[in-house]
Motif scaffolding. Structure first.
Motif, PDB file in Angstrom:
ATOM      1  N   GLY A 183     -22.676  20.510  47.402  1.00  8.80           N
ATOM      2  CA  GLY A 183     -23.584  21.633  47.221  1.00  8.80           C
ATOM      3  C   GLY A 183     -23.199  22.854  48.032  1.00  8.80           C
ATOM      4  O   GLY A 183     -23.879  23.855  47.991  1.00  8.80           O
ATOM      5  N   ALA A 184     -22.112  22.750  48.782  1.00 13.98           N
ATOM      6  CA  ALA A 184     -21.692  23.908  49.567  1.00 13.98           C
ATOM      7  C   ALA A 184     -21.151  24.994  48.648  1.00 13.98           C
ATOM      8  O   ALA A 184     -20.728  24.720  47.532  1.00 13.98           O
ATOM      9  N   ASN A 185     -21.145  26.193  49.161  1.00  8.63           N
ATOM     10  CA  ASN A 185     -20.508  27.325  48.503  1.00  8.63           C
ATOM     11  C   ASN A 185     -21.104  27.705  47.156  1.00  8.63           C
ATOM     12  O   ASN A 185     -20.458  28.305  46.335  1.00  8.63           O
ATOM     13  N   GLU A 186     -22.349  27.344  46.933  1.00  9.29           N
ATOM     14  CA  GLU A 186     -23.044  27.897  45.772  1.00  9.29           C
ATOM     15  C   GLU A 186     -23.492  29.287  46.138  1.00  9.29           C
ATOM     16  O   GLU A 186     -23.604  29.630  47.298  1.00  9.29           O
ATOM     17  N   LEU A 187     -23.816  30.068  45.126  1.00  7.58           N
ATOM     18  CA  LEU A 187     -24.349  31.388  45.427  1.00  7.58           C
ATOM     19  C   LEU A 187     -25.723  31.242  46.058  1.00  7.58           C
ATOM     20  O   LEU A 187     -26.539  30.438  45.628  1.00  7.58           O
ATOM     21  N   ILE A 188     -25.967  32.017  47.093  1.00  7.46           N
ATOM     22  CA  ILE A 188     -27.289  31.989  47.714  1.00  7.46           C
ATOM     23  C   ILE A 188     -28.294  32.556  46.712  1.00  7.46           C
ATOM     24  O   ILE A 188     -28.024  33.535  46.047  1.00  7.46           O
ATOM     25  N   GLN A 189     -29.440  31.925  46.619  1.00 12.70           N
ATOM     26  CA  GLN A 189     -30.471  32.453  45.720  1.00 12.70           C
ATOM     27  C   GLN A 189     -31.357  33.424  46.501  1.00 12.70           C
ATOM     28  O   GLN A 189     -31.640  33.193  47.663  1.00 12.70           O
ATOM     29  N   PRO A 190     -31.800  34.495  45.838  1.00  9.98           N
ATOM     30  CA  PRO A 190     -32.662  35.437  46.549  1.00  9.98           C
ATOM     31  C   PRO A 190     -33.945  34.759  47.021  1.00  9.98           C
ATOM     32  O   PRO A 190     -34.458  33.860  46.362  1.00  9.98           O
ATOM     33  N   ALA A 191     -34.420  35.210  48.152  1.00 12.65           N
ATOM     34  CA  ALA A 191     -35.758  34.839  48.636  1.00 12.65           C
ATOM     35  C   ALA A 191     -35.933  33.359  48.868  1.00 12.65           C
ATOM     36  O   ALA A 191     -37.000  32.812  48.739  1.00 12.65           O
ATOM     37  N   THR A 192     -34.943  32.788  49.134  1.00 13.00           N
ATOM     38  CA  THR A 192     -35.040  31.390  49.561  1.00 13.00           C
ATOM     39  C   THR A 192     -35.060  31.354  51.084  1.00 13.00           C
ATOM     40  O   THR A 192     -34.812  32.356  51.734  1.00 13.00           O
ATOM     41  N   VAL A 193     -35.347  30.210  51.614  1.00 15.45           N
ATOM     42  CA  VAL A 193     -35.349  30.053  53.063  1.00 15.45           C
ATOM     43  C   VAL A 193     -33.901  29.990  53.538  1.00 15.45           C
ATOM     44  O   VAL A 193     -33.069  29.389  52.877  1.00 15.45           O
ATOM     45  N   HIS A 194     -33.623  30.593  54.680  1.00 16.23           N
ATOM     46  CA  HIS A 194     -32.280  30.424  55.210  1.00 16.23           C
ATOM     47  C   HIS A 194     -32.325  30.343  56.723  1.00 16.23           C
ATOM     48  O   HIS A 194     -33.257  30.799  57.364  1.00 16.23           O
ATOM     49  N   GLY A 195     -31.302  29.704  57.270  1.00 19.67           N
ATOM     50  CA  GLY A 195     -31.214  29.596  58.718  1.00 19.67           C
ATOM     51  C   GLY A 195     -29.768  29.423  59.110  1.00 19.67           C
ATOM     52  O   GLY A 195     -28.914  29.178  58.262  1.00 19.67           O
ATOM     53  N   ALA A 196     -29.496  29.563  60.398  1.00 20.20           N
ATOM     54  CA  ALA A 196     -28.112  29.501  60.860  1.00 20.20           C
ATOM     55  C   ALA A 196     -27.774  28.116  61.388  1.00 20.20           C
ATOM     56  O   ALA A 196     -28.620  27.416  61.939  1.00 20.20           O
ATOM     57  N   PHE A 197     -26.546  27.734  61.194  1.00 21.93           N
ATOM     58  CA  PHE A 197     -26.003  26.489  61.715  1.00 21.93           C
ATOM     59  C   PHE A 197     -24.824  26.895  62.591  1.00 21.93           C
ATOM     60  O   PHE A 197     -23.805  27.342  62.089  1.00 21.93           O
ATOM     61  N   VAL A 198     -25.000  26.793  63.886  1.00 14.47           N
ATOM     62  CA  VAL A 198     -23.971  27.268  64.813  1.00 14.47           C
ATOM     63  C   VAL A 198     -23.260  26.081  65.433  1.00 14.47           C
ATOM     64  O   VAL A 198     -23.904  25.172  65.965  1.00 14.47           O
ATOM     65  N   VAL A 199     -21.943  26.075  65.333  1.00 12.49           N
ATOM     66  CA  VAL A 199     -21.161  25.020  65.978  1.00 12.49           C
ATOM     67  C   VAL A 199     -20.411  25.631  67.150  1.00 12.49           C
ATOM     68  O   VAL A 199     -19.586  26.522  66.988  1.00 12.49           O
ATOM     69  N   LEU A 200     -20.728  25.163  68.332  1.00 14.44           N
ATOM     70  CA  LEU A 200     -20.085  25.656  69.558  1.00 14.44           C
ATOM     71  C   LEU A 200     -18.858  24.810  69.840  1.00 14.44           C
ATOM     72  O   LEU A 200     -18.713  23.713  69.308  1.00 14.44           O
ATOM     73  N   PRO A 201     -17.970  25.312  70.706  1.00 13.79           N
ATOM     74  CA  PRO A 201     -16.828  24.483  71.075  1.00 13.79           C
ATOM     75  C   PRO A 201     -17.316  23.171  71.690  1.00 13.79           C
ATOM     76  O   PRO A 201     -18.408  23.121  72.263  1.00 13.79           O
ATOM     77  N   ALA A 202     -16.510  22.131  71.586  1.00 14.96           N
ATOM     78  CA  ALA A 202     -16.868  20.856  72.211  1.00 14.96           C
ATOM     79  C   ALA A 202     -16.904  21.050  73.723  1.00 14.96           C
ATOM     80  O   ALA A 202     -16.329  22.008  74.246  1.00 14.96           O
ATOM     81  N   ALA A 203     -17.587  20.121  74.398  1.00 15.63           N
ATOM     82  CA  ALA A 203     -17.653  20.202  75.858  1.00 15.63           C
ATOM     83  C   ALA A 203     -16.233  20.254  76.415  1.00 15.63           C
ATOM     84  O   ALA A 203     -15.370  19.498  75.984  1.00 15.63           O
ATOM     85  N   GLY A 204     -15.961  21.160  77.329  1.00 19.57           N
ATOM     86  CA  GLY A 204     -14.631  21.252  77.910  1.00 19.57           C
ATOM     87  C   GLY A 204     -13.716  22.228  77.192  1.00 19.57           C
ATOM     88  O   GLY A 204     -12.677  22.605  77.721  1.00 19.57           O
ATOM     89  N   GLU A 205     -14.083  22.634  75.992  1.00 22.26           N
ATOM     90  CA  GLU A 205     -13.262  23.615  75.278  1.00 22.26           C
ATOM     91  C   GLU A 205     -13.766  25.018  75.572  1.00 22.26           C
ATOM     92  O   GLU A 205     -14.944  25.223  75.822  1.00 22.26           O
ATOM     93  N   GLU A 206     -12.860  25.968  75.489  1.00 24.99           N
ATOM     94  CA  GLU A 206     -13.246  27.351  75.738  1.00 24.99           C
ATOM     95  C   GLU A 206     -12.863  28.230  74.568  1.00 24.99           C
ATOM     96  O   GLU A 206     -12.003  27.884  73.777  1.00 24.99           O
ATOM     97  N   TYR A 207     -13.496  29.391  74.505  1.00 23.18           N
ATOM     98  CA  TYR A 207     -13.108  30.387  73.502  1.00 23.18           C
ATOM     99  C   TYR A 207     -11.777  31.012  73.915  1.00 23.18           C
ATOM    100  O   TYR A 207     -11.498  31.130  75.105  1.00 23.18           O
ATOM    101  N   PRO A 208     -10.988  31.467  72.949  1.00 20.86           N
ATOM    102  CA  PRO A 208      -9.729  32.137  73.300  1.00 20.86           C
ATOM    103  C   PRO A 208      -9.955  33.608  73.640  1.00 20.86           C
ATOM    104  O   PRO A 208      -9.144  34.457  73.302  1.00 20.86           O
ATOM    105  N   PHE A 209     -11.077  33.925  74.262  1.00 19.21           N
ATOM    106  CA  PHE A 209     -11.353  35.285  74.732  1.00 19.21           C
ATOM    107  C   PHE A 209     -12.307  35.138  75.912  1.00 19.21           C
ATOM    108  O   PHE A 209     -12.814  34.037  76.171  1.00 19.21           O
ATOM    109  N   SER A 210     -12.522  36.211  76.644  1.00 12.56           N
ATOM    110  CA  SER A 210     -13.383  36.148  77.829  1.00 12.56           C
ATOM    111  C   SER A 210     -14.723  35.523  77.482  1.00 12.56           C
ATOM    112  O   SER A 210     -15.278  35.797  76.426  1.00 12.56           O
ATOM    113  N   ALA A 211     -15.226  34.716  78.388  1.00 13.07           N
ATOM    114  CA  ALA A 211     -16.498  34.048  78.125  1.00 13.07           C
ATOM    115  C   ALA A 211     -17.605  35.091  77.980  1.00 13.07           C
ATOM    116  O   ALA A 211     -17.768  35.947  78.843  1.00 13.07           O
TER     117      ALA A 211
END
Ligand SMILES: *[C@@H]1O[C@H](CO)[C@@H](O)[C@H](O)[C@H]1NC(C)=O
Ligand SMILES: *[C@@H]1O[C@H](CO)[C@@H](O)[C@H](O)[C@H]1NC(C)=O
Ligand SMILES: *[C@@H]1O[C@H](CO)[C@@H](O)[C@H](O)[C@H]1NC(C)=O
Ligand SMILES: *[C@@H]1O[C@H](CO)[C@@H](O)[C@H](O)[C@H]1NC(C)=O
Length: 263
Positions: A93-121
């Motif tokens: 069901g991924a990558n379907e077109l978003i339907q107008p006026a539906t509920v939406h929310g964010a799913f944020v995946v952070l680096p695993a413990a011990g991993e860092e971003y490749p830019f200043s924190a």
């Protein structure tokens, strides 16, 4: 034929791929209550489907390799399907077109413990969801056309003349902010900008991107961009703007500088 509504969860992932790193993965549980709630926006009140009463819905925020369990309790009037947008072919069901006026929310995946971003924190990490608002109540079969207003994290701002609240982002002078921008507007490419600030793109659609600088950003429907904002201008207030590339309307938010660094 029952009416059906969709819940769209839009993915923003930024992690370093490092298979050798040991990471303490967790099981993470979320309870989503789908409920109707009344909102007054654009000078009128209507009922919309929400997750736990909030628009946009609550955020799922986990680390890489975690296992996420989402228990969905449907207390609304409609049958509901959940779509995971931006997870490449990995979930049905991924990558379907978003339907107008539906509920939406964010799913944020952070680096695993011990991993860092490749830019200043970054000083902090914020999600900004661009959405839309329709005056009429939308049920299946109604093709709404263009939105009556656009939203920044659910706020319409001051340009519509309806005493709507503005999205407010408080930053510390000299702070560095990682903004996870998500375009949840069904059918419009959105243009996002922050007055007098240049923005550095560091990620695009859930992977790191070659760095580039820009004064305004363009996001296709369903697209996510991860950007760095340096709060390096004179202490003050600046407009955030989000508008469809067709340019008919715009929505504003405000960045406030605080001087907690003592300047
Ligand atoms: C939603 O509400 C329920 C009941 O109040 C609560 O237990 C749950 O933690 C909430 N979920 C989120 C994601 O906020
Ligand atoms: C506008 O909103 C503010 C804060 O929510 C409220 O105090 C005020 O009464 C509102 N004004 C009008 C004209 O609705
Ligand atoms: C998308 O937007 C265009 C222009 O605003 C409109 O003509 C078209 O019908 C819309 N399509 C959908 C699926 O809403
Ligand atoms: C946004 O819309 C308002 C009201 O329609 C207008 O005054 C303002 O110039 C617009 N701003 C931008 C950046 O388009």
């Amino acid at each position: 034929m029952g009416s059906q509504k969709h819940v769209f969860i839009l993915l923003s992932v930024l992690f370093l791929f490092n298979p050798l790193l040991f990471s303490g993965a967790d099981d993470v549980y979320y309870e989503f209550f789908l409920q109707e709630a009344e909102f007054t926006k654009l000078c009128s009140t209507k009922t919309v489907l929400t997750v736990n009463g909030s628009f946009p819905g609550p955020e799922i925020r986990v680390r890489r390799d975690d296992t996420v369990y989402v228990n969905v309790h449907n207390q609304g009037r409609f049958a509901v399907s959940i779509d995971w947008e931006g997870v490449e072919d990995s979930i049905d069901g991924a990558n379907e077109l978003i339907q107008p006026a539906t509920v939406h929310g964010a799913f944020v995946v952070l680096p695993a413990a011990g991993e860092e971003y490749p830019f200043s924190a970054p000083t902090s990490d914020l999600t900004i969801i661009l959405g839309e608002w329709f005056r009429q109540e939308l049920t299946e079969g109604v093709v709404p056309g263009q939105a009556d207003a656009y939203t920044i994290n659910g706020h319409l701002g001051e340009t519509y003349g309806c005493n709507d609240t503005s999205y407010e982002l408080q930053v510390d002078y000299q702070g560095l902010y990682l903004l996870r921008l998500i375009n949840a507007v069904a059918n419009e490419t959105m243009v996002f900008a922050i007055a007098q600030h240049s923005i550095t793109i560091v990620g695009r659609d859930a992977s790191y991107a070659r760095r580039s600088f820009s004064s305004s950003l363009t996001l296709a429907p369903g697209q996510t961009l991860d950007v760095l904002l340096s709060a390096n201008q004179n202490v003050g207030q600046y407009y955030i703007t989000a508008r469809p590339s067709s340019g008919r309307l715009n929505t504003t938010g405000i960045i406030y500088y605080t001087t907690s660094t003592g300047l």
